[in-house]
Design an enzyme around this catalytic site. Structure first.
Site, mmCIF file in Angstrom:
data_model
loop_
_atom_site.group_PDB
_atom_site.id
_atom_site.type_symbol
_atom_site.label_atom_id
_atom_site.label_comp_id
_atom_site.label_asym_id
_atom_site.label_seq_id
_atom_site.Cartn_x
_atom_site.Cartn_y
_atom_site.Cartn_z
ATOM 1 N N HIS A 74 0.634 -1.116 -0.081
ATOM 2 C CA HIS A 74 -0.258 -0.493 0.388
ATOM 3 C C HIS A 74 1.261 1.299 0.245
ATOM 4 O O HIS A 74 0.691 2.086 -0.426
ATOM 5 C CB HIS A 74 -0.957 -0.190 1.428
ATOM 6 C CG HIS A 74 -0.539 0.447 2.399
ATOM 7 N ND1 HIS A 74 -0.364 -0.535 3.981
ATOM 8 C CD2 HIS A 74 -0.322 1.603 3.296
ATOM 9 C CE1 HIS A 74 0.055 0.208 4.628
ATOM 10 N NE2 HIS A 74 -0.061 1.612 4.351
ATOM 11 N N ASP A 121 -0.176 -7.406 1.490
ATOM 12 C CA ASP A 121 0.881 -5.894 1.770
ATOM 13 C C ASP A 121 2.029 -5.876 1.587
ATOM 14 O O ASP A 121 2.218 -5.966 2.506
ATOM 15 C CB ASP A 121 0.028 -5.498 3.062
ATOM 16 C CG ASP A 121 0.183 -3.921 2.543
ATOM 17 O OD1 ASP A 121 0.389 -3.685 1.917
ATOM 18 O OD2 ASP A 121 -0.817 -3.321 3.760
ATOM 19 N N SER A 214 3.975 2.344 7.863
ATOM 20 C CA SER A 214 3.432 1.239 7.325
ATOM 21 C C SER A 214 5.017 0.779 7.038
ATOM 22 O O SER A 214 5.670 1.974 5.902
ATOM 23 C CB SER A 214 2.981 2.065 5.929
ATOM 24 O OG SER A 214 1.716 1.143 6.463
HETATM 25 N N1 ARG Z 1 -1.489 2.334 7.406
HETATM 26 C C1 ARG Z 1 -0.310 3.164 7.839
HETATM 27 C C2 ARG Z 1 0.868 2.943 7.279
HETATM 28 O O1 ARG Z 1 0.565 4.080 6.425
HETATM 29 C C3 ARG Z 1 0.173 2.353 9.480
HETATM 30 C C4 ARG Z 1 -0.615 2.164 10.424
HETATM 31 C C5 ARG Z 1 -0.614 0.945 11.612
HETATM 32 N N2 ARG Z 1 -1.577 0.932 12.456
HETATM 33 C C6 ARG Z 1 -1.631 -0.118 13.354
HETATM 34 N N3 ARG Z 1 -2.382 0.938 13.947
HETATM 35 N N4 ARG Z 1 -0.096 -0.436 14.015
HETATM 36 O O2 ARG Z 1 1.874 4.032 7.599
#
Ligand code: ARG
Length: 277
Positions: A74, A121, A214
C-alpha cells in the site's frame, strides 16, 4: 479491491479523531523508545525523491538483501521508481546524513495478489547500488510460527508521523516492544476483515505502530537468538486503540515468503536471507 483498506482508513480517521484527542496526543510509533545505537541497522526510510530526511519520508522498510528493500504494497500504490529514494544506515534521518546511504530505485515489485485481494500487503524495492552500510534482516520461514504465538515478544520500529497540532515526522528512529496476538484472538474483534492467512496481529497497552510506520518490519528473536522479520506494518484501527491490535503483512505466509525470496533471489524456502555484512 482497495476498498477494504480505504474503508479501514476512513474508519480509522473517524475513530482516531475521537481517541487521539483524548488518549493519545502523539502518534508515530506510539509509546516505545528512541533508537540511537544502530541496533536496528536493517531499517530503511522510503522517501520522495529529492526530499531528504523527514521532508521526504513516507514509509518504512527493511533491508533484506544487498539490493532489495521490503516494504508494504500500500506504500507503493501509484509510485514509480523515479519518484522515490531509500535511506539506510541512519537512526536519525535528518542529522545522520554523513552516515549510511541514500539510494536510487530502478524497480518496484508489488505482490501479485495485492491488487485483487487488498491483502498480501508486501512489495519489494530494488536499489541501483549495493547496500554496504546496513545489514539485512532474515525472514521468518513458512511454518516457523513460534513468534506468532499469543504473547510472543516482538518489536516494531519506524519514523512514523507524530501529531503535535500538525503532523511532524520525527527524525530519530523509534521502536516499541509489542506482543503477538494469535489469529483467533484478532479475528474475534472482527477487525476490519482481518485475514488470518496473510496477516498477523500484535499489540501492547499504549504501544503500537502508526501512520508513516507502514512498510517497516515487525521482528523478534528465534530460540537460537537469531533476529527475524515476522511482519510488515499494514493497518490498524487508529493506533494503540485498546482491543484493536496493529495488523501486519505475514512474512512467512507461503505466497508472501515465496514472492520475496523469488523476486530478491534469496533462494530456498528455508533460506531466511540474512546476508549480514
Ligand atoms: N497504514 C499506516 C501507514 O501507512 C500504518 C498503520 C498501522 N496502524 C497500527 N495501528 N499499527 O503508515
Amino acid at each position: 479491491m482497495r476498498s477494504r483498506i480505504t474503508a479501514a482508513l476512513a474508519a480509522t480517521a473517524a475513530f482516531a479523531a475521537a481517541v487521539v484527542s483524548t488518549i493519545h496526543p502523539a502518534e508515530a510509533i506510539v509509546g516505545g523508545y528512541q533508537v540511537t545505537d544502530d541496533r536496528f541497522g536493517f531499517m530503511a526510510s522510503i522517501q520522495s525523491k529529492g526530499q531528504n530526511g523527514t521532508a521526504g519520508h513516507f514509509c518504512g522498510g527493511s533491508v533484506i538483501a544487498k539490493r532489495w528493500i521490503l516494504t508494504a504494497a500500500h506504500c507503493m500504490v501509484d509510485t514509480r521508481p523515479g519518484d522515490i529514494q531509500v535511506a539506510v544506515g541512519r537512526d536519525n534521518i535528518d542529522t545522520d546524513v554523513a552516515q549510511g546511504q541514500t539510494l536510487a530505485v530502478d524497480r518496484i515489485v508489488v505482490h501479485p495478489r495485492y491488487e485483487d485481494t487488498g491483502t498480501h500487503d508486501a512489495a519489494l524495492i530494488h536499489v541501483t547500488a549495493d547496500i554496504t552500510t546496513a545489514p539485512a534482516i532474515a525472514l521468518a520461514a513458512p511454518g516457523q510460527d513460534s513468534l506468532e504465538q499469543q504473547g510472543a515478544r516482538l518489536t516494531v520500529a519506524g519514523w512514523g508521523t507524530e501529531f503535535f497540532g500538525s503532523p511532524v515526522v520525527p527524525a530519530q528512529l523509534k521502536a516499541v516492544d509489542v506482543r503477538a496476538v494469535a489469529d483467533e484472538n484478532c479475528v474475534t474483534n472482527g477487525l476490519m476483515g482481518f485475514q488470518a492467512a496473510t496477516e498477523v496481529c500484535a499489540e501492547e497497552l499504549g504501544g503500537d505502530s502508526c501512520q508513516g510506520d507502514s512498510g517497516g518490519p515487525l521482528f523478534g528473536r528465534l530460540a537460537d537468538g537469531r533476529r527475524v522479520q515476522v511482519g510488515i506494518v499494514s493497518y490498524g484501527l487508529g493506533c494503540a486503540t485498546p482491543g484493536f491490535p496493529g495488523v501486519y503483512g505475514e512474512v512467512n505466509n507461503p505466497s508472501i515468503h515465496n514472492f520475496i525470496t523469488t523476486t530478491a533471489g534469496l533462494g530456498g524456502t528455508t533460506a531466511t536471507g540474512g546476508k549480514k555484512r
